[in-house]
Design an enzyme around this catalytic site. Structure first.
Site, PDB file in Angstrom:
ATOM      1  N   LEU A 231       0.827  -1.210   0.000  1.00 43.47           N
ATOM      2  CA  LEU A 231       0.000   0.000   0.000  1.00 43.47           C
ATOM      3  C   LEU A 231       0.858   1.255   0.000  1.00 43.47           C
ATOM      4  CD1 LEU A 231      -2.957  -0.908   2.404  1.00 43.47           C
ATOM      5  CD2 LEU A 231      -2.865  -0.945  -0.096  1.00 43.47           C
TER       6      LEU A 231
ATOM      7  N   TYR B  41      -1.621 -10.683  15.204  1.00 42.69           N
ATOM      8  CA  TYR B  41      -1.674  -9.508  14.322  1.00 42.69           C
ATOM      9  C   TYR B  41      -2.944  -8.687  14.596  1.00 42.69           C
ATOM     10  CZ  TYR B  41      -2.672  -7.029   9.945  1.00 42.69           C
ATOM     11  OH  TYR B  41      -3.015  -6.077   9.021  1.00 42.69           O
TER      12      TYR B  41
ATOM     13  N   SER C 244      -7.106  -4.623   0.496  1.00 46.30           N
ATOM     14  CA  SER C 244      -6.802  -3.581  -0.489  1.00 46.30           C
ATOM     15  C   SER C 244      -5.634  -4.032  -1.358  1.00 46.30           C
ATOM     16  CB  SER C 244      -6.501  -2.253   0.208  1.00 46.30           C
ATOM     17  OG  SER C 244      -6.555  -1.206  -0.727  1.00 46.30           O
TER      18      SER C 244
ATOM     19  N   LEU D 137      10.453   1.012  13.381  1.00 44.80           N
ATOM     20  CA  LEU D 137       9.396   1.475  14.289  1.00 44.80           C
ATOM     21  C   LEU D 137       9.608   1.006  15.728  1.00 44.80           C
ATOM     22  CD1 LEU D 137       6.415   0.795  11.874  1.00 44.80           C
ATOM     23  CD2 LEU D 137       7.011   3.051  12.798  1.00 44.80           C
TER      24      LEU D 137
END
Ligand code: NAI
Ligand code: 15L
Length: 271
Positions: free
Chosen positions: A21, A143, A173, A59
């Site tokens: 994405l 998850y 998506s 992250l």
């Protein structure tokens, strides 16, 4: 479509920019900000001009995420592990990662976050059920649990610090639906982009949870609680029906045929 009169942000951070994405959104988010800061732990294509900044970051590294968010006005948080994996991997990238993003937002005065949540927050609902954003969560995986935690993080940072979030529970998506389940969960890139625009520019969203799905024929999610976003999806899985239904039928006891979260409901254990 997103209100074209909205003033773009100056600098928008997109995490997960090297992902499926992220690569799509790199171009599509351009109208929403003067500068897009692209970040990922994986390699990214170099900046294409002054409207882009490429900043690698893990992250799970709090100090690095703090530095990443300097000078940023809004965040699209799409980075992290995007499938079911052992808890320790999810912990680092998703659970610590989302905490680091919110802490950095607090310390830098960033007031709007778009969180790429997931349908796997509610994956153990049956495909025969229709739910809205107030339905109790039923995560289907570590998850899904990490996305559920991210949504709680968003609520807490709104209640405590006034940082607003739209959590988009993205269905599926991709360029096209890959199977029968995705006929219901499919979200086109156009509809995703429109939803992100609305999530960035609609005032007073507090913490809004919205299901990211296109105008598919058979859906399991009710978005009336997010009506203030004005999201009216234009795409649909319908053009792919013939192709998808040419696939061999799915067994009645296959999680893909029973649960909204499909195969995630049967992933693991990992030891
Ligand atoms: P993806 O796996 O292609 O992209 C995720 C990106 O996050 C990768 O480029 C990866 O390198 C990066 N990442 C992983 N760990 C990281 C870390 N520790 N530090 C920094 N970056 C890290 O996934 P995709 O499909 O692009 O999804 C993007 C986001 O949207 C993810 O958060 C995913 O959970 C969420 N989502 C996507 C859906 C879809 O249908 N594509 C459905 C539901 C949610
Ligand atoms: C997700 O949350 C995943 O990130 C994506 O890879 C797909 O599996 C999607 O959900 C889905 O449910 O189709």
């Amino acid at each position: 479509m997103t209100n074209p009169t909205s003033t773009p942000y100056n600098r928008l951070l997109l995490t997960g920019a090297a992902g499926g994405l992220g690569k799509v959104l790199r171009e599509r988010l351009r109208p929403f900000a003067n500068i897009i800061r692209l970040s990922d732990i994986s390699p990214m294509a170099p900046a294409e001009g002054p409207h882009e900044e490429v900043v690698p970051c893990d992250l799970s590294d709090k100090a690095a995420v703090h530095a990443l968010c300097e000078g940023v006005d809004a965040i699209c948080h799409f980075g992290g592990v995007s499938v079911e994996r052992p808890f320790e991997e999810i912990l680092e990238a998703n659970i610590k990662g989302v905490f680091h993003i919110y802490e950095a937002a607090r310390r830098h005065g960033i007031k709007r976050i778009i969180f790429a949540s997931s349908n796997h927050v509610i994956g153990f609902y049956k495909q025969t059920e229709t739910i809205d954003a107030h339905a109790p969560r039923r995560p289907d995986s570590y998850y899904g649990l990490s996305k559920s935690y991210g949504e709680d993080m968003a609520t807490f940072y709104y209640d405590r610090y006034g940082i607003e979030t739209v959590s988009i529970r993205i269905g599926s998506s991709f360029p096209e639906p890959a199977n029968r389940r995705m006929m219901s969960t499919f979200l086109t890139y156009e509809d995703l982009t429109d939803l992100i625009g609305r999530s960035l520019f609609t005032p007073n969203v507090g913490h809004t949870v919205v299901y990211g799905m296109s105008d598919n024929r058979d859906v399991w999610w009710d978005n009336r609680l997010a009506a203030h976003l004005g999201f009216k999806p234009q795409g649909s899985s319908e053009p792919f029906r013939e192709k998808v239904e040419a696939q061999p039928p799915v067994a009645a006891d296959d999680p893909n045929a029973i649960y909204q979260g499909g195969a995630f409901c049967a992933a693991g254990p990992f030891d």
